[in-house]
Design a protein around this motif. Structure first.
Motif, PDB file in Angstrom:
ATOM      1  N   GLN A   1       0.830  -1.212   0.000  1.00  0.00           N
ATOM      2  CA  GLN A   1       0.000   0.000   0.000  1.00  0.00           C
ATOM      3  C   GLN A   1       0.864   1.261   0.000  1.00  0.00           C
ATOM      4  O   GLN A   1       0.504   2.302   0.546  1.00  0.00           O
ATOM      5  CB  GLN A   1      -0.960   0.042   1.213  1.00  0.00           C
ATOM      6  CG  GLN A   1      -2.152  -0.886   1.095  1.00  0.00           C
ATOM      7  CD  GLN A   1      -1.786  -2.335   1.357  1.00  0.00           C
ATOM      8  OE1 GLN A   1      -1.329  -2.671   2.439  1.00  0.00           O
ATOM      9  NE2 GLN A   1      -1.983  -3.201   0.375  1.00  0.00           N
ATOM     10  N   THR A   2       2.018   1.154  -0.630  1.00  0.00           N
ATOM     11  CA  THR A   2       2.943   2.278  -0.763  1.00  0.00           C
ATOM     12  C   THR A   2       3.459   2.317  -2.195  1.00  0.00           C
ATOM     13  O   THR A   2       3.781   1.279  -2.767  1.00  0.00           O
ATOM     14  CB  THR A   2       4.134   2.134   0.197  1.00  0.00           C
ATOM     15  OG1 THR A   2       3.645   2.004   1.535  1.00  0.00           O
ATOM     16  CG2 THR A   2       5.054   3.350   0.134  1.00  0.00           C
ATOM     17  N   ALA A   3       3.520   3.504  -2.788  1.00  0.00           N
ATOM     18  CA  ALA A   3       3.976   3.625  -4.166  1.00  0.00           C
ATOM     19  C   ALA A   3       4.860   4.853  -4.313  1.00  0.00           C
ATOM     20  O   ALA A   3       4.722   5.833  -3.571  1.00  0.00           O
ATOM     21  CB  ALA A   3       2.788   3.719  -5.118  1.00  0.00           C
ATOM     22  N   VAL A   4       5.762   4.785  -5.279  1.00  0.00           N
ATOM     23  CA  VAL A   4       6.651   5.910  -5.581  1.00  0.00           C
ATOM     24  C   VAL A   4       6.141   6.613  -6.834  1.00  0.00           C
ATOM     25  O   VAL A   4       5.959   5.984  -7.870  1.00  0.00           O
ATOM     26  CB  VAL A   4       8.101   5.444  -5.805  1.00  0.00           C
ATOM     27  CG1 VAL A   4       8.995   6.638  -6.150  1.00  0.00           C
ATOM     28  CG2 VAL A   4       8.630   4.737  -4.561  1.00  0.00           C
ATOM     29  N   PHE A   5       5.895   7.905  -6.692  1.00  0.00           N
ATOM     30  CA  PHE A   5       5.522   8.742  -7.835  1.00  0.00           C
ATOM     31  C   PHE A   5       6.811   9.355  -8.362  1.00  0.00           C
ATOM     32  O   PHE A   5       7.458  10.146  -7.669  1.00  0.00           O
ATOM     33  CB  PHE A   5       4.540   9.833  -7.398  1.00  0.00           C
ATOM     34  CG  PHE A   5       4.043  10.692  -8.521  1.00  0.00           C
ATOM     35  CD1 PHE A   5       2.855  10.389  -9.164  1.00  0.00           C
ATOM     36  CD2 PHE A   5       4.758  11.796  -8.947  1.00  0.00           C
ATOM     37  CE1 PHE A   5       2.382  11.177 -10.205  1.00  0.00           C
ATOM     38  CE2 PHE A   5       4.304  12.590  -9.983  1.00  0.00           C
ATOM     39  CZ  PHE A   5       3.118  12.273 -10.623  1.00  0.00           C
TER      40      PHE A   5
ATOM     41  N   PRO B   1       9.062   1.046   7.338  1.00  0.00           N
ATOM     42  CA  PRO B   1       8.877  -0.310   7.866  1.00  0.00           C
ATOM     43  C   PRO B   1       8.514  -1.351   6.814  1.00  0.00           C
ATOM     44  O   PRO B   1       8.824  -2.530   6.971  1.00  0.00           O
ATOM     45  CB  PRO B   1       7.751  -0.139   8.892  1.00  0.00           C
ATOM     46  CG  PRO B   1       7.904   1.256   9.371  1.00  0.00           C
ATOM     47  CD  PRO B   1       8.331   2.039   8.154  1.00  0.00           C
ATOM     48  N   ASP B   2       7.861  -0.927   5.722  1.00  0.00           N
ATOM     49  CA  ASP B   2       7.493  -1.903   4.687  1.00  0.00           C
ATOM     50  C   ASP B   2       8.612  -2.131   3.674  1.00  0.00           C
ATOM     51  O   ASP B   2       8.434  -2.860   2.693  1.00  0.00           O
ATOM     52  CB  ASP B   2       6.208  -1.476   3.972  1.00  0.00           C
ATOM     53  CG  ASP B   2       6.370  -0.192   3.155  1.00  0.00           C
ATOM     54  OD1 ASP B   2       7.498   0.319   3.034  1.00  0.00           O
ATOM     55  OD2 ASP B   2       5.356   0.307   2.626  1.00  0.00           O
ATOM     56  N   GLY B   3       9.782  -1.486   3.913  1.00  0.00           N
ATOM     57  CA  GLY B   3      10.933  -1.690   3.036  1.00  0.00           C
ATOM     58  C   GLY B   3      11.092  -0.651   1.949  1.00  0.00           C
ATOM     59  O   GLY B   3      12.077  -0.697   1.182  1.00  0.00           O
ATOM     60  N   THR B   4      10.168   0.302   1.849  1.00  0.00           N
ATOM     61  CA  THR B   4      10.263   1.330   0.820  1.00  0.00           C
ATOM     62  C   THR B   4      11.371   2.323   1.140  1.00  0.00           C
ATOM     63  O   THR B   4      11.416   2.876   2.243  1.00  0.00           O
ATOM     64  CB  THR B   4       8.925   2.087   0.686  1.00  0.00           C
ATOM     65  OG1 THR B   4       7.880   1.162   0.403  1.00  0.00           O
ATOM     66  CG2 THR B   4       8.992   3.125  -0.429  1.00  0.00           C
ATOM     67  N   PHE B   5      12.240   2.566   0.177  1.00  0.00           N
ATOM     68  CA  PHE B   5      13.308   3.557   0.349  1.00  0.00           C
ATOM     69  C   PHE B   5      12.772   4.957   0.087  1.00  0.00           C
ATOM     70  O   PHE B   5      12.030   5.192  -0.866  1.00  0.00           O
ATOM     71  CB  PHE B   5      14.456   3.265  -0.619  1.00  0.00           C
ATOM     72  CG  PHE B   5      15.527   4.331  -0.628  1.00  0.00           C
ATOM     73  CD1 PHE B   5      16.465   4.397   0.396  1.00  0.00           C
ATOM     74  CD2 PHE B   5      15.574   5.276  -1.646  1.00  0.00           C
ATOM     75  CE1 PHE B   5      17.450   5.395   0.397  1.00  0.00           C
ATOM     76  CE2 PHE B   5      16.551   6.268  -1.653  1.00  0.00           C
ATOM     77  CZ  PHE B   5      17.491   6.320  -0.628  1.00  0.00           C
ATOM     78  N   VAL B   6      13.140   5.893   0.970  1.00  0.00           N
ATOM     79  CA  VAL B   6      12.783   7.299   0.802  1.00  0.00           C
ATOM     80  C   VAL B   6      14.070   8.109   0.845  1.00  0.00           C
ATOM     81  O   VAL B   6      14.777   8.105   1.854  1.00  0.00           O
ATOM     82  CB  VAL B   6      11.827   7.798   1.907  1.00  0.00           C
ATOM     83  CG1 VAL B   6      11.353   9.212   1.601  1.00  0.00           C
ATOM     84  CG2 VAL B   6      10.629   6.870   2.057  1.00  0.00           C
ATOM     85  N   GLY B   7      14.400   8.747  -0.255  1.00  0.00           N
ATOM     86  CA  GLY B   7      15.657   9.469  -0.348  1.00  0.00           C
ATOM     87  C   GLY B   7      15.620  10.846   0.285  1.00  0.00           C
ATOM     88  O   GLY B   7      14.551  11.409   0.536  1.00  0.00           O
ATOM     89  N   LYS B   8      16.796  11.371   0.551  1.00  0.00           N
ATOM     90  CA  LYS B   8      16.927  12.719   1.110  1.00  0.00           C
ATOM     91  C   LYS B   8      16.276  13.738   0.174  1.00  0.00           C
ATOM     92  O   LYS B   8      16.472  13.701  -1.036  1.00  0.00           O
ATOM     93  CB  LYS B   8      18.413  13.055   1.293  1.00  0.00           C
ATOM     94  CG  LYS B   8      18.673  14.435   1.856  1.00  0.00           C
ATOM     95  CD  LYS B   8      20.167  14.677   2.022  1.00  0.00           C
ATOM     96  CE  LYS B   8      20.429  16.068   2.600  1.00  0.00           C
ATOM     97  NZ  LYS B   8      21.883  16.310   2.798  1.00  0.00           N
TER      98      LYS B   8
END
Length: 494
Positions: free
Chosen positions: A63-67, A377-384
């Motif tokens: 339930q997480t996506a990268v735009f 927590p779900d493993g999604t990377f979020v960059g600076k």
């Protein structure tokens, strides 16, 4: 023939590279294209943005996506409670509002409590929290809401019941909550309900225009497009600038009046007076920013919530009947106007309003920035410097959170089967009032106001919504609105 072969060899690869989306085999998330990223999907679905994000996030295993946007700074959207808790509590300091978010809203909200970070946000939050924690505020809310209901709201509804004409309930509720927040926060009677010539009416129109255009900045295909229009003073940005002049004038007048009272030792216990007495926060600009911010928080959110609630209620008469049974039971014991203790007994009404908020949260999305590289927590990377938001509207429609009946309006899901009381949920599962250090200070006040209004209306009137079976069109402003308003017929209850 040779020209056709050359055309095939040259243009087909270009078509494939630029037009065909790069997508994983699982076909989840926002489709991403070379160079332009996920922009085509946004442009195609901008008119149905919220429903598009629900469809997208529900397809994602996490339930997480990268735009994906052109350049290195991407945007993450999530509807997963564990991620929300990580952002709003566990790693709160790593996910501030951020300069991009603040810049988009700054023309409208300045650097008030709802559009600031760090020390400035903390000071404003601390100042406001003292006021919201006092019993005197609760008493003032009850007294003021009851008076406004009896002297302004009920007479307007009674007049509409007599004439039988359609009434824009959305507009009525906006005026009511606007008068209410002005009295509560600034001790000013704006008197907009029932008076089209009141000074606040022009302000509200300009305020609505500014809110809508500001929200469009967030949906711009390219962030620099609105900046160019602003620089050239054209199109929507010109209209925004004109609207903000009206908004600022109204807020500045309130501030000047309140400062004059303070200088004449005419002390008041309202929220604005507390800010005036705090040296770091009492510049005219900071005071104006907070006047506008509190109007947004006190008017737009509550009126939005109630408009969607009354539409949902019209579609579910069995829910209305259960609310009335509860009200009749309480009324049989008191025989008077509902007081604070009576409101606390309205568990089913509380549940029904909360269920409406689950499906139509006034603030459907909340956006932040990431200071340093992080992994959710779900493993999604979020960059600076990436943007990130939790989607409260989508969360209310996630089967993984609420079960297979997640789309159904069912107040019973909030009722404890053992004792019939209200059963709350984690604010990270139900982040309608935000969560963590930025948890909404006015949550209790909002429930007092909404329950008082609903109880008073259902006690005396039947609210009929023509065309109720078709969902009203969503207008995505800073809050989630009903496009064109909610037109109803009101009848006196026999």
């Amino acid at each position: 023939m040779e020209l056709f072969i050359i055309f095939i060899l040259v243009f087909v690869p270009i078509f494939i590279f630029f037009i065909i989306p790069r997508q994983s085999s699982s076909d989840t998330g926002f489709k991403s294209y070379p160079i332009v990223g996920s922009i085509p999907g946004l442009v195609k679905n901008r008119h149905r943005f919220l429903d598009w994000t629900v469809e997208t996030l529900s397809r994602c295993p996490t339930q997480t996506a990268v735009f994906r946007r052109p350049g290195k700074q991407q945007f993450v959207m999530t509807a997963k409670p564990a991620n929300v808790e990580y952002m709003l509590k566990t790693k709160f300091d790593n996910f501030p509002k951020g300069e991009r978010f603040i810049e988009i809203l700054e023309d409208f909200l300045g650097r008030g409590i709802f559009n600031s970070d760090g020390e400035m946000w903390w000071k404003q939050r601390k100042t406001a929290s003292h006021e919201f924690s006092t019993k005197s505020l609760r008493d003032f809310v009850m007294t003021n809401v009851t008076l406004e209901i009896n002297t302004r709201l009920v007479p307007v509804l009674a007049a509409a019941a007599t004439t039988g004409k359609l009434l824009n309930l959305d507009d009525l509720l906006e005026r009511f909550t606007f008068d209410n927040i002005c009295k509560l926060a600034f001790n000013v009677d704006s008197a907009c309900l029932g008076d089209d010539k009141a000074a606040g009416v022009e302000f509200m129109k300009a305020f609505d225009t500014a809110s809508k255009i500001i929200s469009q900045r967030f949906q711009s295909a390219f962030s620099y497009s609105w900046k160019i229009k602003k620089k050239l003073n054209i199109g929507s940005e010109r209209l925004l600038r004109e609207s903000i002049v009206t908004v600022h004038k109204f807020a500045d007048d309130i501030v000047r009046h309140k400062i004059d009272q303070s200088n004449n030792n005419n002390k008041s216990e309202d929220l604005l007076s507390r800010f005036i007495s705090t040296e770091e926060l009492n510049s005219p600009e900071k005071l104006r920013d907070n006047v506008i911010g509190f109007i947004l928080a006190g008017r737009d959110t509550t009126s939005s919530a109630l408009s969607w609630f009354f539409w949902l209620l019209s579609k579910h008469p069995h829910v209305e009947n259960k609310i009335r049974q509860e009200l009749n039971s309480i009324r049989a014991r008191t025989g008077e106007a509902y007081g604070f203790e009576d409101l606390k007994l309205m568990n089913y009404l509380h549940a029904a309003i909360t269920e409406s908020l689950r499906l139509y949260p006034p603030i459907p999305l909340d956006t932040m920035s990431c200071l340093e590289d992080s992994v959710l927590p779900d493993g999604t990377f979020v960059g600076k410097a990436w943007g990130i938001s939790y989607n409260a509207y989508a969360m209310g429609r996630m089967e993984s959170i609420w079960g297979k009946d997640c789309d159904r309006f069912d107040p019973e899901r909030w009722i404890d089967e053992t004792n019939g009381g209200f059963r709350g949920e984690s604010p990270y599962k139900f982040p309608v009032f935000h969560a963590g250090p930025r948890m909404c200070l006015g949550k209790e006040m909002a429930y007092i106001q909404m329950k008082s209004i609903v109880a008073a209306v259902l006690d005396r009137f039947v609210v009929e919504v023509p065309g109720k079976d078709e969902r009203p069109e969503i207008l995505l402003s800073v809050t989630i609105r009903i496009k064109g308003g909610l037109f109803v017929r009101v009848h006196e209850r026999s």
